[in-house]
Design a protein around this motif. Structure first.
Motif, PDB file in Angstrom:
ATOM      1  N   PHE A 218       0.828  -1.215   0.000  1.00 48.41           N
ATOM      2  CA  PHE A 218       0.000   0.000   0.000  1.00 48.41           C
ATOM      3  C   PHE A 218       0.860   1.263   0.000  1.00 48.41           C
ATOM      4  CE2 PHE A 218      -3.417  -2.928   1.195  1.00 48.41           C
ATOM      5  CZ  PHE A 218      -4.398  -2.485   0.314  1.00 48.41           C
ATOM      6  N   THR A 219       1.999   1.212   0.660  1.00 46.94           N
ATOM      7  CA  THR A 219       2.877   2.391   0.683  1.00 46.94           C
ATOM      8  C   THR A 219       3.445   2.661  -0.704  1.00 46.94           C
ATOM      9  OG1 THR A 219       3.466   1.924   2.976  1.00 46.94           O
ATOM     10  CG2 THR A 219       4.927   3.405   1.781  1.00 46.94           C
ATOM     11  N   ALA A 220       3.873   1.601  -1.393  1.00 51.45           N
ATOM     12  CA  ALA A 220       4.424   1.780  -2.743  1.00 51.45           C
ATOM     13  C   ALA A 220       3.350   2.354  -3.662  1.00 51.45           C
ATOM     14  CB  ALA A 220       4.943   0.442  -3.276  1.00 51.45           C
ATOM     15  N   MET A 221       2.114   1.861  -3.520  1.00 51.43           N
ATOM     16  CA  MET A 221       1.032   2.380  -4.372  1.00 51.43           C
ATOM     17  C   MET A 221       0.739   3.843  -4.043  1.00 51.43           C
ATOM     18  SD  MET A 221      -1.572  -0.828  -4.971  1.00 51.43           S
ATOM     19  CE  MET A 221      -2.007  -1.108  -3.291  1.00 51.43           C
ATOM     20  N   ALA A 222       0.760   4.179  -2.743  1.00 51.26           N
ATOM     21  CA  ALA A 222       0.500   5.571  -2.340  1.00 51.26           C
ATOM     22  C   ALA A 222       1.605   6.499  -2.856  1.00 51.26           C
ATOM     23  CB  ALA A 222       0.393   5.665  -0.817  1.00 51.26           C
ATOM     24  N   LEU A 223       2.838   5.996  -2.869  1.00 52.66           N
ATOM     25  CA  LEU A 223       3.940   6.817  -3.402  1.00 52.66           C
ATOM     26  C   LEU A 223       3.754   7.007  -4.913  1.00 52.66           C
ATOM     27  CD1 LEU A 223       6.843   5.281  -1.318  1.00 52.66           C
ATOM     28  CD2 LEU A 223       6.240   7.704  -1.335  1.00 52.66           C
ATOM     29  N   ASN A 224       3.341   5.947  -5.610  1.00 54.97           N
ATOM     30  CA  ASN A 224       3.027   6.075  -7.047  1.00 54.97           C
ATOM     31  C   ASN A 224       1.966   7.149  -7.248  1.00 54.97           C
ATOM     32  OD1 ASN A 224       3.276   2.538  -8.062  1.00 54.97           O
ATOM     33  ND2 ASN A 224       4.831   4.100  -7.831  1.00 54.97           N
ATOM     34  N   GLU A 225       0.905   7.097  -6.419  1.00 53.35           N
ATOM     35  CA  GLU A 225      -0.178   8.084  -6.552  1.00 53.35           C
ATOM     36  C   GLU A 225       0.332   9.498  -6.287  1.00 53.35           C
ATOM     37  OE1 GLU A 225      -3.505   6.912  -4.085  1.00 53.35           O
ATOM     38  OE2 GLU A 225      -3.537   4.997  -5.176  1.00 53.35           O
ATOM     39  N   ALA A 226       1.338   9.605  -5.401  1.00 55.86           N
ATOM     40  CA  ALA A 226       1.907  10.934  -5.097  1.00 55.86           C
ATOM     41  C   ALA A 226       2.899  11.369  -6.184  1.00 55.86           C
ATOM     42  CB  ALA A 226       2.603  10.886  -3.744  1.00 55.86           C
ATOM     43  N   GLY A 227       3.123  10.518  -7.194  1.00 52.94           N
ATOM     44  CA  GLY A 227       3.963  10.899  -8.331  1.00 52.94           C
ATOM     45  C   GLY A 227       5.358  10.300  -8.339  1.00 52.94           C
ATOM     46  N   VAL A 228       5.673   9.439  -7.356  1.00 53.28           N
ATOM     47  CA  VAL A 228       7.014   8.817  -7.330  1.00 53.28           C
ATOM     48  C   VAL A 228       6.957   7.562  -8.210  1.00 53.28           C
ATOM     49  CG1 VAL A 228       8.848   7.862  -5.881  1.00 53.28           C
ATOM     50  CG2 VAL A 228       7.312   9.615  -4.946  1.00 53.28           C
ATOM     51  N   SER A 229       7.790   7.491  -9.233  1.00 53.52           N
ATOM     52  CA  SER A 229       7.720   6.342 -10.142  1.00 53.52           C
ATOM     53  C   SER A 229       8.305   5.099  -9.469  1.00 53.52           C
ATOM     54  CB  SER A 229       8.453   6.646 -11.453  1.00 53.52           C
ATOM     55  OG  SER A 229       9.791   6.962 -11.168  1.00 53.52           O
ATOM     56  N   SER A 230       7.847   3.924  -9.917  1.00 53.02           N
ATOM     57  CA  SER A 230       8.196   2.661  -9.248  1.00 53.02           C
ATOM     58  C   SER A 230       9.697   2.384  -9.250  1.00 53.02           C
ATOM     59  CB  SER A 230       7.459   1.503  -9.919  1.00 53.02           C
ATOM     60  OG  SER A 230       6.087   1.688  -9.803  1.00 53.02           O
ATOM     61  N   ASP A 231      10.411   2.913 -10.236  1.00 57.03           N
ATOM     62  CA  ASP A 231      11.858   2.657 -10.280  1.00 57.03           C
ATOM     63  C   ASP A 231      12.620   3.510  -9.264  1.00 57.03           C
ATOM     64  OD1 ASP A 231      11.340   5.006 -11.618  1.00 57.03           O
ATOM     65  OD2 ASP A 231      12.917   4.722 -13.107  1.00 57.03           O
ATOM     66  N   ARG A 232      11.904   4.354  -8.528  1.00 64.19           N
ATOM     67  CA  ARG A 232      12.543   5.165  -7.478  1.00 64.19           C
ATOM     68  C   ARG A 232      12.129   4.685  -6.083  1.00 64.19           C
ATOM     69  NH1 ARG A 232      14.548   9.668 -10.290  1.00 64.19           N
ATOM     70  NH2 ARG A 232      15.162  10.621  -8.338  1.00 64.19           N
ATOM     71  N   VAL A 233      11.423   3.543  -6.049  1.00 61.77           N
ATOM     72  CA  VAL A 233      10.916   3.012  -4.776  1.00 61.77           C
ATOM     73  C   VAL A 233      11.608   1.677  -4.485  1.00 61.77           C
ATOM     74  CG1 VAL A 233       8.854   2.140  -3.592  1.00 61.77           C
ATOM     75  CG2 VAL A 233       8.669   4.133  -5.100  1.00 61.77           C
TER      76      VAL A 233
END
Ligand SMILES: Cc1cc2nc3c(=O)[nH]c(=O)nc-3n(C[C@H](O)[C@H](O)[C@H](O)COP(=O)(O)OP(=O)(O)OC[C@H]3O[C@@H](n4cnc5c(N)ncnc54)[C@H](O)[C@@H]3O)c2cc1C
Ligand code: FES
Length: 279
Positions: A218-233
């Motif tokens: 859920f945190t990774a998805m929330a970061l995606n929603e906040a604009g952080v791309s998956s390759d930065r997580v």
């Protein structure tokens, strides 16, 4: 010429418990010193295999400062046979240790970027060496945001240290609990709620997440929603370990072995597998 002696990665070295700090009802932090020689260097995110003689061996992340030579620090929660024995050890006890193993948090990749660290429960332990690392090189990073969620106020780890980080003017730290008690006047709710109001630049952020798997998803998805791309997580994964050197297959996670391809893995590379709950 003297032949090079290569340490057998299966043979635990004896370490003495130099100090024990009881963090919570079921969590203890142990400082371990080698009975001979120096401890090997480690990078934030790596783990050791700790062996309770006659009981068994478990993977436990480093939770101490990588720059503090002489000892390893590990934070252990009593959840079963082996972790129960290790978490109950007293000063002077001897245990076996193999390591360090595994991949590291992307502290160097994150230089020049905002750093967002999200921890759930015991997940703060594997992230703490990364926090020490970035704070010791504060000028190399943009904003540093630490978001920490636990079940209750009684489950908060490293109280005094969190207070110290809170007093710094160059770190944004927020703590939340799922269930408050009358002594708690802080945030209540899941840690993902804190992301939207954290004020980092999503295009220049490296995020590091550790906690229960559902929390990381859920945190990774929330970061995606906040604009952080998956390759930065980046996430730190856990699976049962045996050999810890990529031989036995116990820690298989899709096509990867957590012990050598992880535990720290990039979200875009594992998102599909992480979405399958039972894998
Ligand atoms: C890379 C890596 C790093 C780890 N770092 C840490 C760490 O820093 N500190 C730490 O305490 N543990 C850590 N673990 C977990 C640890 O390796 C063991 O899995 C855990 O201590 C349980 O081992 P056990 O033999 O005592 O319990 P077991 O006998 O294996 O399990 C007893 C019960 O506890 C449940 N359980 C197993 N693991 C967990 C868990 N992690 N949380 C909640 N319930 C669980 C089991 O499902 C079972 O019901 C890490 C694991 C990995 C793979
Ligand atoms: S623990 Fe044996 S392959 Fe990973």
């Amino acid at each position: 010429m003297t032949p090079t002696v290569v340490a057998d990665p299966f043979v635990p070295a004896p370490y003495r418990v130099a100090q024990v700090r009881r963090e919570t009802r079921d969590v203890a932090t142990l400082e371990l010193c080698p009975t001979a020689g120096e401890r090997p260097a480690f990078q934030p995110g790596q783990f050791n295999m700790l062996y309770a003689f006659g009981v068994g061996e478990v993977a436990i992340s480093m939770s101490g400062d990588p720059a503090r030579m002489g000892s390893y620090v590990h934070t252990v929660r009593n959840v079963g046979a082996v972790s129960g024995v290790i978490a109950a050890l007293r000063e002077g006890a001897i245990l076996g240790l193999r390591g360090p193993f595994g991949t590291a948090w992307p502290s160097q990749t994150a230089e020049g970027c905002d750093v967002v660290i999200v921890a759930g429960g015991l997940g703060l332990a594997p992230l703490r060496p990364a926090i020490y690392h970035v704070l010791a090189r504060r000028e190399r990073y943009g904003r540093i945001v630490i978001l920490y969620g636990t079940r209750s106020p009684a489950d908060i780890l490293y109280h005094r240290e969190i207070e110290r980080w809170r007093r710094r003017l160059d770190v944004d730290i927020s703590v939340t609990v799922d269930h408050a008690d009358p002594s708690w006047h802080g945030n209540v709710g899941v840690v993902t709620k804190l992301i939207a109001r954290s004020g980092f630049d999503p295009n220049s952020t490296i995020a590091m997440i550790c906690g229960p798997e559902v929390m990381m998803r859920f945190t990774a998805m929330a970061l995606n929603e906040a604009g952080v791309s998956s390759d930065r997580v980046y996430l730190s994964m856990e699976r049962n370990m045996k050999c810890a050197i990529g031989l036995c297959g116990h820690c298989q996670f899709g096509p990867s072995f957590i012990c050598k391809d992880g535990p720290v893995m990039r979200y875009d590379r594992i998102a599909e597998i992480l979405a399958v709950r039972e894998i």
